[in-house]
Enzyme design. Structure first.
Site, PDB file in Angstrom:
ATOM      1  N   HIS A  66      -9.888  -3.763   9.582  1.00  0.00           N
ATOM      2  CA  HIS A  66      -9.685  -3.603   8.139  1.00  0.00           C
ATOM      3  C   HIS A  66     -10.042  -4.868   7.355  1.00  0.00           C
ATOM      4  O   HIS A  66     -10.298  -4.788   6.155  1.00  0.00           O
ATOM      5  CB  HIS A  66      -8.214  -3.301   7.851  1.00  0.00           C
ATOM      6  CG  HIS A  66      -7.849  -1.862   7.906  1.00  0.00           C
ATOM      7  ND1 HIS A  66      -8.602  -0.871   7.337  1.00  0.00           N
ATOM      8  CD2 HIS A  66      -6.764  -1.238   8.440  1.00  0.00           C
ATOM      9  CE1 HIS A  66      -7.997   0.298   7.521  1.00  0.00           C
ATOM     10  NE2 HIS A  66      -6.885   0.103   8.193  1.00  0.00           N
TER      11      HIS A  66
ATOM     12  N   GLU B 228      -9.450   4.080   6.780  1.00  0.00           N
ATOM     13  CA  GLU B 228      -8.646   4.421   7.949  1.00  0.00           C
ATOM     14  C   GLU B 228      -9.463   5.041   9.079  1.00  0.00           C
ATOM     15  O   GLU B 228      -9.239   4.747  10.252  1.00  0.00           O
ATOM     16  CB  GLU B 228      -7.490   5.343   7.554  1.00  0.00           C
ATOM     17  CG  GLU B 228      -6.510   4.704   6.576  1.00  0.00           C
ATOM     18  CD  GLU B 228      -5.974   3.365   7.068  1.00  0.00           C
ATOM     19  OE1 GLU B 228      -6.098   3.059   8.269  1.00  0.00           O
ATOM     20  OE2 GLU B 228      -5.438   2.605   6.242  1.00  0.00           O
TER      21      GLU B 228
ATOM     22  N   ALA C 178       1.553  -0.788  10.946  1.00  0.00           N
ATOM     23  CA  ALA C 178       1.162  -2.135  10.552  1.00  0.00           C
ATOM     24  C   ALA C 178       0.465  -2.049   9.203  1.00  0.00           C
ATOM     25  O   ALA C 178       0.122  -0.959   8.739  1.00  0.00           O
ATOM     26  CB  ALA C 178       0.223  -2.749  11.590  1.00  0.00           C
ATOM     27  N   MET C 179       0.264  -3.207   8.567  1.00  0.00           N
ATOM     28  CA  MET C 179      -0.420  -3.239   7.266  1.00  0.00           C
ATOM     29  C   MET C 179      -1.377  -4.412   7.251  1.00  0.00           C
ATOM     30  O   MET C 179      -1.000  -5.534   7.564  1.00  0.00           O
ATOM     31  CB  MET C 179       0.628  -3.358   6.153  1.00  0.00           C
ATOM     32  CG  MET C 179       0.034  -3.504   4.766  1.00  0.00           C
ATOM     33  SD  MET C 179      -0.943  -2.027   4.283  1.00  0.00           S
ATOM     34  CE  MET C 179      -2.197  -2.785   3.251  1.00  0.00           C
TER      35      MET C 179
ATOM     36  N   ASN D 138      -2.769  -6.479   5.236  1.00  0.00           N
ATOM     37  CA  ASN D 138      -2.870  -7.495   4.181  1.00  0.00           C
ATOM     38  C   ASN D 138      -3.853  -8.597   4.590  1.00  0.00           C
ATOM     39  O   ASN D 138      -3.793  -9.106   5.703  1.00  0.00           O
ATOM     40  CB  ASN D 138      -1.506  -8.144   3.935  1.00  0.00           C
ATOM     41  CG  ASN D 138      -0.390  -7.137   3.869  1.00  0.00           C
ATOM     42  OD1 ASN D 138      -0.409  -6.266   3.032  1.00  0.00           O
ATOM     43  ND2 ASN D 138       0.560  -7.228   4.798  1.00  0.00           N
TER      44      ASN D 138
ATOM     45  N   GLU E 187      -6.076  -3.287  12.569  1.00  0.00           N
ATOM     46  CA  GLU E 187      -5.784  -4.097  11.373  1.00  0.00           C
ATOM     47  C   GLU E 187      -6.843  -5.172  11.166  1.00  0.00           C
ATOM     48  O   GLU E 187      -7.217  -5.490  10.041  1.00  0.00           O
ATOM     49  CB  GLU E 187      -4.390  -4.738  11.471  1.00  0.00           C
ATOM     50  CG  GLU E 187      -3.241  -3.757  11.717  1.00  0.00           C
ATOM     51  CD  GLU E 187      -3.240  -2.581  10.761  1.00  0.00           C
ATOM     52  OE1 GLU E 187      -3.571  -2.765   9.580  1.00  0.00           O
ATOM     53  OE2 GLU E 187      -2.927  -1.449  11.216  1.00  0.00           O
TER      54      GLU E 187
ATOM     55  N   GLU F  93       0.849  -1.185   0.000  1.00  0.00           N
ATOM     56  CA  GLU F  93       0.000   0.000   0.000  1.00  0.00           C
ATOM     57  C   GLU F  93       0.896   1.251   0.000  1.00  0.00           C
ATOM     58  O   GLU F  93       1.866   1.283   0.747  1.00  0.00           O
ATOM     59  CB  GLU F  93      -0.911   0.046   1.234  1.00  0.00           C
ATOM     60  CG  GLU F  93      -1.996   1.105   1.091  1.00  0.00           C
ATOM     61  CD  GLU F  93      -2.992   1.152   2.262  1.00  0.00           C
ATOM     62  OE1 GLU F  93      -2.664   0.628   3.343  1.00  0.00           O
ATOM     63  OE2 GLU F  93      -4.073   1.697   2.058  1.00  0.00           O
TER      64      GLU F  93
HETATM   65 ZN    ZN Z   1      -5.325   1.330   8.845  1.00  0.00          ZN
END
Ligand code: ZN
Length: 866
Positions: free
Chosen positions: A305, A324, A266-267, A269, A302, A130
């Protein structure tokens, strides 16, 4: 032909499924790939354009007529790269008919420098895609609207290594070259930015199962003992999220991976979440509560998400806030449900304060902003997108009611699952579920820059209470006193403000909601008996600032103890903002600080002490430092002494955290000699984990020790920063080096910034500490200025370089501002346009504020002593 930086892929070519064979060469940090993309062509085409950066296409073709009885054929293609648009265009020898085609691309490339694409983080290889870096590993349709199934096979995985991707491993074969070839389960339709791969010597926590989802936390081997907490959190919050959304977790398994060098926090995925280690790995028996809360908040963010973002994805980056803001708000809501004693919403107030500050700049941006390209999208990862967005959602939830709001979210989820959506889709679902037309209100909040200052003036006829009313007035709030005059029409922005008043009458305390539509309105209070006080933002749930006329404020101040903690925080924060805007005298703010000397709530106390620290850093003449230190000691010394350094056996978190704030005020801000000596003396006991120092005091202890460090202690801290396995401790020791104050060591601390002691992920925060330290700031800025090429290479990540720019704002004096402005003008930075504008505006305002209040702070201190 050049497509230009703002090029977007045409929508008549849609990927349905990617089938990717990757071969990694971990010894050379290179890879080769063979990719087949099933695409649907809306019309016949001679060319197909996909995104790619740094990939060398070695062969390309397309199979058309697949599955037909006759007519299946392969059409050869040439590949042409275009650097500016980050694309490769495949020109076919023959026209591809409308319908389905299998596009085949063979390619090779190298690991990316910096912290994006496929990159090297210590011993592991990991991806970060991202906003738009999947194109550094796969030629692909790298925009969020192009969702497709991903089937991934990876060869070249060493025999002892682990490989993790979005799907679980369904085959593990010999790759014929001494390594293994892993096949991952196909994903549900996903945007390319959510694909992940991580390969290296990782170790797993014991697997936890939440409902039927297996959860594993992964780390490099020496940190395996720090995974249990992350497992507990994920196991506790995942079922809560399923219940809120009314949909099961969509990705089969959940892996949480601690990455040794990572750009963001953090991400998310899908099914393979990557984290900066400090946001994932902690031992709750030795970690400060602030670290534990942060870990819980990030993990929950996360996980939220996985639904909001991954299952339903914004159609384009202009709605990044949908991802977000929602994940931010949801994380606090769910963590609060899990651990109510943490009062995590109070932490949200701190983030909201940052968003209010940023959004009061002329150079701020709306939550939902036009975004022309992926680079601009990257610039939107800031407090406005996260915290202002989260606060607006919270305000809407309050306005619609929690049940209606949740029903609307569920409707939105069901309607757009495995697809894309926009802000209007969300408002539509919320409106439908609640029966309330909210589009006008919601769109004003997300599409307009800034927010209102709501002035509250209470009046009542005599003391009988009959006819008690408030006059509410809204105007756009700017930090810069001169901005309203020069901002033109933007200064006249009005909002539909869901104001909630709270007041005390003869019968008790009441809330009264008011939808403020006009620039100004008089509101009759539903009061019985005289009104003792009235506050303009109940529980501080609204994203606006509140001002009071002298009489209304005069009633509020003696009753400040009757306000809720969040309201006291808002009062301090708003009054300080008014000082900045030259709309309230600094002397009155100082008096407010003094009147809150007995504050018990540690979060409110933290807000007060934070303002004092800011004044000490920016707005104090050297000759006034002693008097200022004496003031802080006078305010908090006796209470700190009463609590002592060692927690009592039955002490709760609230007392521990209060002690930590009081000691921070004395040691770090007041530099009280006795307290500093006590703090620094505890360093030897601070390393051992279950040692003698309460974890919440570690920051104070290490800071005190670092400031007065000699050579031996500096090297001790440096060794700790190297050897610590606990990520929060490691970061604490690393930052401690940047707090050194004695001359040669200060120079040494600056020198270390560009070396191996400081990983790329910590470079901007390390520099920020140096730039905020009086002993190191000149040298730190000189380092940036004189060794710019090295600095850029060390901040080889758009997010890190932006944070570095923002860190320059710590420099307090006018000459600094002039230097920084000249420097940034001469050294433009791609992808940091907003950060530069905001930093310069902030510095300019801060130096003007310094000119205005520095002498007055000194005079106030002297007047007090007399
Ligand atoms: Zn986020």
């Amino acid at each position: 032909m050049t497509l230009g930086k703002n090029f977007r892929l045409p929508t008549d070519v849609k990927p349905k499924a990617y089938d990717a064979d990757l071969r990694l060469d971990l010894a050379a940090d290179r890879f080769e790939g063979e990719l087949t993309v099933e695409v649907t062509l809306g019309a016949a085409r001679r060319a197909i354009t996909v995104h790619a950066v740094g990939l060398e296409v070695t062969a390309a073709s397309a199979d058309v007529g697949v599955g037909a009885q006759t007519g299946q054929r392969t059409v050869a293609a040439n590949a042409t790269s275009d650097e500016e648009s980050e694309t490769v265009t495949l020109g076919f020898a023959d026209e591809l008919p409308a319908g389905t085609a299998q596009v085949r691309i063979a390619y090779r490339g190298a690991f990316s420098p910096g912290l994006r694409g496929l990159y090297r983080a210590g011993s592991i290889a990991v991806t970060q895609f991202e906003t738009a870096d999947a194109r550094r590993l796969f030629p692909c349709f790298d925009e969020p609207a192009f969702k497709a199934v991903w089937r991934l096979r990876v060869a070249g995985v060493p025999n002892q290594a682990i490989a993790i991707s979005n799907g679980r491993v369904v085959r593990d074969d010999n790759d014929g070259r001494g390594g293994r070839r892993l096949t991952f389960a196909p994903t549900p339709p996903l945007s390319s930015y959510l694909i992940a791969l991580c390969v290296g010597p990782l170790e797993a926590s014991p697997i936890a199962v939440a409902r039927d989802v297996p959860i594993t936390t992964w780390t490099t081997p020496e940190k395996r003992q720090l995974t249990a907490f992350a497992q507990d959190i994920a196991g506790a919050v995942l079922p809560r999220l399923e219940d809120y959304f009314g949909l099961p977790y969509p990705f089969g398994k959940l892996d949480q991976i601690g990455v040794p060098d990572f750009e963001a926090g953090a991400m998310e995925n899908a099914g393979a979440v990557t984290f900066r280690e400090v946001a994932l790995l902690a031992d709750p028996t030795t970690a400060p509560l602030a670290v534990q809360k942060r870990v819980a908040e990030v993990i929950t963010h996360e996980l939220a998400h996985q639904w909001f973002g991954n299952l339903v994805t914004m159609a384009w980056w202009d709605d990044l806030w949908l991802n977000e803001a929602f994940a931010t708000w949801m994380a606090y809501k769910i963590v609060d449900d899990w651990r109510p004693s943490w009062r995590i919403w109070m932490d949200f107030e701190a983030g909201k304060g940052a968003a209010l500050a940023l959004d009061a700049l002329v150079s701020a941006h709306p939550i939902r902003a036009d975004v022309l390209n992926a680079q601009e999208a990257g610039e939107s990862f800031d407090a406005i997108t996260y915290e202002k967005g989260g606060a607006v959602l919270r305000m809407l939830e309050g306005f619609l009611g929690a049940d209606h709001f949740r029903d609307g979210i569920r409707l939105y989820m069901r309607r757009h699952r495995e697809a894309n959506a926009t802000a209007d889709d969300l408002w539509g679902a919320l409106g439908e579920a609640s029966g309330q037309p909210i589009i006008e209100m919601a769109n004003a909040w997300i599409r307009k820059t800034g927010y209102p200052l709501v002035d509250v003036a209470l009046s009542q006829q005599g003391d009988v209470g009959a006819g008690a009313s408030v006059q509410l007035t809204q105007r756009r709030f700017f930090s810069d006193p001169g901005a309203a005059a020069t901002a033109g029409d933007a200064a006249n922005t009005k909002w539909l403000v869901p104001v909630v008043l709270r007041f005390k009458d003869g019968k008790g305390v009441k809330e009264q909601p008011v939808l403020l539509r006009e620039p100004s309105a008089r509101v009759a209070l539903a009061a019985e008996g005289p009104v003792a006080w009235c506050i303009g933002n109940a529980d501080a749930r609204g994203f606006y600032r509140t001002g009071y006329d002298d009489a209304t404020l005069g009633r509020l101040l003696p009753a400040v103890g009757e306000l809720r903690p969040a309201e006291r925080i808002a009062l301090i924060s708003d009054q300080w903002a008014l000082v900045r805007a030259d709309a309230a005298p600094i002397e009155r703010f100082m008096d407010l600080v003094v009147s809150l000397r007995g504050e018990e709530d540690h979060v409110v106390l933290d807000e007060v002490v934070g303002r004092l620290a800011l004044i000490e850093h920016r707005f104090l003449a050297d000759e006034d430092r002693a008097a200022f230190g004496a003031l802080v000691t006078e305010l908090y010394g006796a209470r700190a002494a009463g609590l002592g350094w060692k927690p009592g056996p039955a002490e709760d978190d609230e007392v521990r955290l209060r002690r930590a704030v009081l000691l921070r005020a004395l040691v770090v801000t007041a530099r009280d000699e006795k307290a500093v000596a006590e703090a620094a003396g505890r360093l030897p006991a601070a390393g051992g984990g279950a040692g003698d120092v309460d974890p919440n005091l570690l920051d104070v202890v290490v800071t005190a020790a670092a400031r007065q460090a000699d050579d031996a202690r500096f090297e001790d801290l440096r060794a700790r920063a190297k050897s610590e396995t606990d990520p929060a401790s490691k970061r604490r020791y690393l930052h401690a080096l940047a707090r050194a104050e004695n001359g040669p060591l200060a120079a040494r601390a600056v020198e270390l910034a560009l070396g191996d002691d400081v990983p790329m992920q910590d470079f901007s925060s390390y520099m920020s500490v140096l730039l905020g330290n009086r002993a190191t700031r000149e040298a730190a800025f000189a380092l940036v200025r004189d060794r710019w090429a090295e600095t850029r290479a060390k901040a080889d990540s758009p997010m890190i370089i932006r944070r570095l720019v923002e860190g320059l704002a710590a420099l307090p004096e006018r000459r600094h501002y002039d230097d920084v402005r000249a420097f940034l003008a001469a050294h433009p930075i791609d992808g940091a346009k907003q950060a530069i504008a905001q930093t310069l505006e902030r510095m300019q305002m801060d130096v003007a504020l310094r000119d205005r209040i520095l002498p007055r702070v000194g005079a106030w201190l002297r007047a007090r002593k007399r």
